[in-house]
Scaffold this motif. Sequence first.
Motif, PDB file in Angstrom:
ATOM      1  N   THR A 115      15.964  -1.933  -5.147  1.00 35.07           N
ATOM      2  CA  THR A 115      16.201  -0.771  -4.271  1.00 35.07           C
ATOM      3  C   THR A 115      15.593   0.508  -4.827  1.00 35.07           C
ATOM      4  OG1 THR A 115      18.383  -0.453  -5.259  1.00 35.07           O
ATOM      5  CG2 THR A 115      18.299  -1.667  -3.171  1.00 35.07           C
ATOM      6  N   GLY A 116      15.368   0.566  -6.119  1.00 29.46           N
ATOM      7  CA  GLY A 116      14.628   1.701  -6.667  1.00 29.46           C
ATOM      8  C   GLY A 116      13.226   1.720  -6.079  1.00 29.46           C
ATOM      9  N   GLN A 117      12.571   0.560  -6.131  1.00 33.60           N
ATOM     10  CA  GLN A 117      11.243   0.438  -5.524  1.00 33.60           C
ATOM     11  C   GLN A 117      11.299   0.745  -4.032  1.00 33.60           C
ATOM     12  OE1 GLN A 117       8.730   0.153  -7.326  1.00 33.60           O
ATOM     13  NE2 GLN A 117       9.432  -0.832  -9.218  1.00 33.60           N
ATOM     14  N   ALA A 118      12.310   0.219  -3.376  1.00 36.87           N
ATOM     15  CA  ALA A 118      12.431   0.434  -1.926  1.00 36.87           C
ATOM     16  C   ALA A 118      12.492   1.924  -1.616  1.00 36.87           C
ATOM     17  CB  ALA A 118      13.665  -0.282  -1.391  1.00 36.87           C
ATOM     18  N   ALA A 119      13.305   2.659  -2.374  1.00 38.32           N
ATOM     19  CA  ALA A 119      13.447   4.096  -2.135  1.00 38.32           C
ATOM     20  C   ALA A 119      12.116   4.808  -2.359  1.00 38.32           C
ATOM     21  CB  ALA A 119      14.523   4.678  -3.046  1.00 38.32           C
ATOM     22  N   LYS A 120      11.432   4.436  -3.421  1.00 38.21           N
ATOM     23  CA  LYS A 120      10.134   5.049  -3.714  1.00 38.21           C
ATOM     24  C   LYS A 120       9.135   4.794  -2.593  1.00 38.21           C
ATOM     25  CE  LYS A 120       6.506   6.488  -6.211  1.00 38.21           C
ATOM     26  NZ  LYS A 120       5.899   5.918  -7.415  1.00 38.21           N
ATOM     27  N   ILE A 121       9.056   3.551  -2.185  1.00 40.76           N
ATOM     28  CA  ILE A 121       8.112   3.152  -1.133  1.00 40.76           C
ATOM     29  C   ILE A 121       8.435   3.866   0.174  1.00 40.76           C
ATOM     30  CG2 ILE A 121       7.568   1.202   0.379  1.00 40.76           C
ATOM     31  CD1 ILE A 121       7.699  -0.593  -2.126  1.00 40.76           C
ATOM     32  N   CYS A 122       9.721   3.919   0.511  1.00 41.87           N
ATOM     33  CA  CYS A 122      10.136   4.584   1.752  1.00 41.87           C
ATOM     34  C   CYS A 122       9.754   6.056   1.714  1.00 41.87           C
ATOM     35  CB  CYS A 122      11.643   4.435   1.954  1.00 41.87           C
ATOM     36  SG  CYS A 122      12.107   2.807   2.565  1.00 41.87           S
ATOM     37  N   ASN A 123      10.063   6.719   0.599  1.00 35.52           N
ATOM     38  CA  ASN A 123       9.720   8.145   0.505  1.00 35.52           C
ATOM     39  C   ASN A 123       8.221   8.358   0.672  1.00 35.52           C
ATOM     40  OD1 ASN A 123      10.516  11.024  -0.262  1.00 35.52           O
ATOM     41  ND2 ASN A 123       8.840  10.560  -1.680  1.00 35.52           N
ATOM     42  N   ASN A 124       7.430   7.546  -0.016  1.00 39.14           N
ATOM     43  CA  ASN A 124       5.987   7.783   0.038  1.00 39.14           C
ATOM     44  C   ASN A 124       5.395   7.439   1.395  1.00 39.14           C
ATOM     45  OD1 ASN A 124       6.281   8.697  -2.515  1.00 39.14           O
ATOM     46  ND2 ASN A 124       4.669   7.419  -3.412  1.00 39.14           N
ATOM     47  N   MET A 125       5.989   6.476   2.080  1.00 34.76           N
ATOM     48  CA  MET A 125       5.505   6.190   3.432  1.00 34.76           C
ATOM     49  C   MET A 125       5.762   7.391   4.341  1.00 34.76           C
ATOM     50  SD  MET A 125       6.202   2.962   5.957  1.00 34.76           S
ATOM     51  CE  MET A 125       7.607   3.509   6.949  1.00 34.76           C
ATOM     52  N   LEU A 126       6.941   7.944   4.266  1.00 35.80           N
ATOM     53  CA  LEU A 126       7.251   9.099   5.128  1.00 35.80           C
ATOM     54  C   LEU A 126       6.410  10.312   4.727  1.00 35.80           C
ATOM     55  CD1 LEU A 126       8.776  10.254   7.477  1.00 35.80           C
ATOM     56  CD2 LEU A 126      10.780  10.545   6.018  1.00 35.80           C
ATOM     57  N   LEU A 127       6.191  10.444   3.429  1.00 38.34           N
ATOM     58  CA  LEU A 127       5.310  11.511   2.944  1.00 38.34           C
ATOM     59  C   LEU A 127       3.903  11.367   3.524  1.00 38.34           C
ATOM     60  CD1 LEU A 127       4.335  13.756   0.997  1.00 38.34           C
ATOM     61  CD2 LEU A 127       4.217  12.006  -0.803  1.00 38.34           C
ATOM     62  N   ALA A 128       3.382  10.162   3.499  1.00 35.15           N
ATOM     63  CA  ALA A 128       2.028   9.914   4.008  1.00 35.15           C
ATOM     64  C   ALA A 128       1.940  10.261   5.491  1.00 35.15           C
ATOM     65  CB  ALA A 128       1.644   8.453   3.789  1.00 35.15           C
ATOM     66  N   ILE A 129       2.949   9.834   6.253  1.00 29.28           N
ATOM     67  CA  ILE A 129       2.976  10.115   7.687  1.00 29.28           C
ATOM     68  C   ILE A 129       3.063  11.625   7.927  1.00 29.28           C
ATOM     69  CG2 ILE A 129       4.390   9.854   9.776  1.00 29.28           C
ATOM     70  CD1 ILE A 129       5.175   7.036   8.670  1.00 29.28           C
ATOM     71  N   GLY A 130       3.933  12.280   7.170  1.00 27.88           N
ATOM     72  CA  GLY A 130       4.083  13.726   7.326  1.00 27.88           C
ATOM     73  C   GLY A 130       2.801  14.462   6.978  1.00 27.88           C
ATOM     74  N   MET A 131       2.099  14.001   5.957  1.00 24.40           N
ATOM     75  CA  MET A 131       0.867  14.683   5.552  1.00 24.40           C
ATOM     76  C   MET A 131      -0.233  14.520   6.593  1.00 24.40           C
ATOM     77  SD  MET A 131      -0.796  16.606   3.640  1.00 24.40           S
ATOM     78  CE  MET A 131       0.065  16.842   2.084  1.00 24.40           C
ATOM     79  N   ILE A 132      -0.438  13.304   7.055  1.00 22.44           N
ATOM     80  CA  ILE A 132      -1.474  13.117   8.081  1.00 22.44           C
ATOM     81  C   ILE A 132      -1.081  13.886   9.340  1.00 22.44           C
ATOM     82  CG2 ILE A 132      -2.742  11.452   9.494  1.00 22.44           C
ATOM     83  CD1 ILE A 132      -2.261   9.358   7.333  1.00 22.44           C
ATOM     84  N   GLY A 133       0.189  13.802   9.705  1.00 22.92           N
ATOM     85  CA  GLY A 133       0.663  14.535  10.876  1.00 22.92           C
ATOM     86  C   GLY A 133       0.416  16.028  10.739  1.00 22.92           C
ATOM     87  N   THR A 134       0.698  16.575   9.570  1.00 21.13           N
ATOM     88  CA  THR A 134       0.458  18.002   9.340  1.00 21.13           C
ATOM     89  C   THR A 134      -1.029  18.321   9.438  1.00 21.13           C
ATOM     90  OG1 THR A 134       2.409  18.108   7.919  1.00 21.13           O
ATOM     91  CG2 THR A 134       0.813  19.896   7.707  1.00 21.13           C
TER      92      THR A 134
END
Lengths: 304, 304, 304, 304
Positions: free
Chosen positions: D172-191
Amino acid sequence: IRSMASKTQVGFVGLGNMGSPMAKNLLKHGYPVIATDVFPESCKELQELGAQILDSPAEVADKADRIITMLPSSPNVIEVYTGPNGILKKVKKGSLLIDSSTIDPAVSKEMALAAEKMGAVFMDAPVSGGVGAASSGKLTFMVGGVEEEFTAAKELLSCMGANVVYCGQVGTGQAAKICNNMLLAIGMIGTAETMNLGIRLGLDPKLLTKILNMSSGRCWSSDTYNPVPGVMEGVPSANNYQGGFGTTLMAKDLGLAQNTATNTKTPILLGSLAHQIFRMMCARGYAGKDFSSVFQFLREEEGQ
Amino acid sequence: IRSMASKTQVGFVGLGNMGSPMAKNLLKHGYPVIATDVFPESCKELQELGAQILDSPAEVADKADRIITMLPSSPNVIEVYTGPNGILKKVKKGSLLIDSSTIDPAVSKEMALAAEKMGAVFMDAPVSGGVGAASSGKLTFMVGGVEEEFTAAKELLSCMGANVVYCGQVGTGQAAKICNNMLLAIGMIGTAETMNLGIRLGLDPKLLTKILNMSSGRCWSSDTYNPVPGVMEGVPSANNYQGGFGTTLMAKDLGLAQNTATNTKTPILLGSLAHQIFRMMCARGYAGKDFSSVFQFLREEEGQ
Amino acid sequence: IRSMASKTQVGFVGLGNMGSPMAKNLLKHGYPVIATDVFPESCKELQELGAQILDSPAEVADKADRIITMLPSSPNVIEVYTGPNGILKKVKKGSLLIDSSTIDPAVSKEMALAAEKMGAVFMDAPVSGGVGAASSGKLTFMVGGVEEEFTAAKELLSCMGANVVYCGQVGTGQAAKICNNMLLAIGMIGTAETMNLGIRLGLDPKLLTKILNMSSGRCWSSDTYNPVPGVMEGVPSANNYQGGFGTTLMAKDLGLAQNTATNTKTPILLGSLAHQIFRMMCARGYAGKDFSSVFQFLREEEGQ
Amino acid sequence: IRSMASKTQVGFVGLGNMGSPMAKNLLKHGYPVIATDVFPESCKELQELGAQILDSPAEVADKADRIITMLPSSPNVIEVYTGPNGILKKVKKGSLLIDSSTIDPAVSKEMALAAEKMGAVFMDAPVSGGVGAASSGKLTFMVGGVEEEFTAAKELLSCMGANVVYCGQVGTGQAAKICNNMLLAIGMIGTAETMNLGIRLGLDPKLLTKILNMSSGRCWSSDTYNPVPGVMEGVPSANNYQGGFGTTLMAKDLGLAQNTATNTKTPILLGSLAHQIFRMMCARGYAGKDFSSVFQFLREEEGQ
């Protein structure tokens, strides 16, 4: 009464890369052509071949009761029909107006309504096939409009095309064109992605093409217009993606698909992404290349 | 020395919907079959037809030096080959092991390496064509592995398929299968979007199909397996999307495409979105329908 | 000379869910309101509160030299301004026309040009904030138009909103609104996908939300309007996605974003896919739910 | 019995850009460090600071009963733990093994099982924050594993990070990291898409940023790490996209997100497209730039 029985004058507006060879084919078939274009130099060649050149669409409409228009985009069509020197300013009652531009079907419907108010008939008849097909008279016309006028339209269009297909009410010619090009765009990007993936996985591109074409992956982009250099001859991928159907034009047609889908609330997930991909290619130096260069766009740049 | 000249025993592991009719075709061609499956009941029918049934892949490998495996997914293949009762526990030197499962090409390569260590030869030979083609012996096999063994493999595979295509080194059979199905998925969704848009724009679906099929939008999904009810007969869309190739299976194959693309750092924009669309369909009640039901998925629900 | 110094009459066209509470706030601030709406019943309540009701936008323009319009979409705006009974038929020279509808910025520019020909000033001032913010006078207005008129516009808009932001030339108010909502849509779907994935991977949704909000995944949809039931109180996800900002409205705004992007040839890959996702949701029964229901849409249906 | 009470030796495997400053912080906090790395030169600096350098992970495990690993990807982790000279070859019973690499959560689970068989405890503890945060001891650790061991892990991790968050079971540590970075990536491209669209529509980028940040479009990429040059200082966009978080690393993390989504059959439409976009950027010359350079990637090239 419109002159259909004999080869009386035909008006032609828009003498660009496509319009010019189309008008020449009308001349070849014995029709007197009365033409105009915003760029006077575009008219010279046609004039030397015997066409009469006038100053505006309105003047053309004053002389000819059958007119063909071939223009780059919706605003040009609106101007040529409804502008201050437009066709509808002087159109004769009963005239047949055929627009071969690729535009938004909603604009075609507007033009048809405006023409109807003046007692004229408007049909949309966009083409598939490029400059080569326009020169050799092998275009396909997809025609929308009242069915009773289709025979009259077909008489003229057959001089310029090998296929003339009746699609239904006004706007359906545009709809058919847009639908075909959207599926073409999806198939081409899909083929490019697939070939690229296969090559990375160790497959020979010719062998992979053969397998796809005998299987359910087969499509026009895999079996007729393969985007991978070295797989086929006589296609743009064999010639550094020169010639063919430009990425800019494909992006334009996908913009029309996107607009009509938005207006009709139709989900087009792949169509929409295909639009964005060609749009991105236009921004990154692929505007002037054939649209099959998407294969090149997806591959790694040298030196990376 | 492997027995190739005469019709000596052939091992078969995996007697599911596909494996069972494949093994029957080997029997029909006169090969003695030694089979096993995790579900004993799957073995009965084959036993009645004359096959010898054993308890594990290891026992099959102890008796037969040509073995075909047909399993649902990568973990099953790993278990059947390298598990505690797996083929490689008792494989004879020089045996030919042919895996017709659709799995990750990286797993095929691992299995080939493991087999090589035991002195055996592993080839991947996934199929295209469904249960019907398996029954009638009309499958297409895409074969990867050392070229010298292809003739031996083809001898057996020809009993079960109409086409046996050599694709290259180990894993390329899988690669070809994955590539074809990715392009198929893209073409199908593209066709569904296009037909849906065309209908909304007023086009008759049969007419639009005809236009696409004579134009550059043509693909297998438009001309052979049209997803719109009423356009074609004898396809799942004519039968409420029953039968055919299930959405779940397509989602699985696209998962493989996605994984291989990720591992090889290959961009697959449409392929990736196609994967997500079929994945979403699985979650929304379309898991058991033919994958062409994407047309239905994209249309508005009744009452909305 | 326009009446700005004192609280003279203000015209209001469009008394829907948003327009009605906005007009009430003008009354509360002491402005005499002269209003009209296509649905007479929408006018009653305002009439009882003291507003004068007239029959058409033209009549409103005949009496008031400051007019606010709040309409559902571009065609309504075109009709209300340039139609046969439209504002511009009787607008007084020097009038200030403020359109708070969310429409295509290109239409705003057209209206501004048409108003200018009549000697009037047109500004676009779309809002963010829903019916609740409209009632409590807490809307945000994003205003485009000539800067010299901003003070006059702000005087009125401040009665209805907490923030009034000057964005630049005509159309930039719309542009700001469209841009914000596109990024909002992307952030919401991204949050929904991320939360769904995290839950599948074994993370508690409240814990995952906490981690995202202290990290770089943080966004308005994760920290203020979380789409997962049980994570936050007082948001639509806590109330079966009732209330809030409807999926249909979000799909409409993304359609505007898509159109402006197509017209300006701007690639919007995620924005475009977000549009398609909300469009698909509208077709599958989510039209009336809050747009954060995309979380529910992406999850597996019960019984699958 | 594991040595937790006092500052006894701590093993460290992987002295790259991140691992090296992390190990230094352990030394600073008074822990004797026993380290190893495949590149001997990476070890020198740490040796000069007082660390003991050994030849292999197995040797480290022979001396230390608390070990931290920081490696580039899943295969490295598998090798360092289960390879012929891996930690598990000589691990002491009761040892605490903490892996701070960002890898597939499925691999973390495998490692935990393998460690358990040897009587040791494995926890995943990937970090957020880059080289700067590693140097200043300000990393965030997301920790998965048995809860009773969290206190022991936190004691060590607190020397290297400002936040140590317990996420749940192993993986779940990995899961949290992966989830955060996926949302970060989406937010960055969206921005990036949103800012680009807004600029094309005539908005000033600083003003648009201000509007987004006071509205529902707000996200970390708009308010903390804005991708548009000139909007913020001290971020990669202000420095020609040098430094920061490389596109290659983001593409790698999105590959992990994609794999876990595929394996758990979770639809991630935007996440998947974000992955493809960063993958394409890697192929087109953006591999070494900060991931916010997606703004530049989407803009038109000069001279087009």
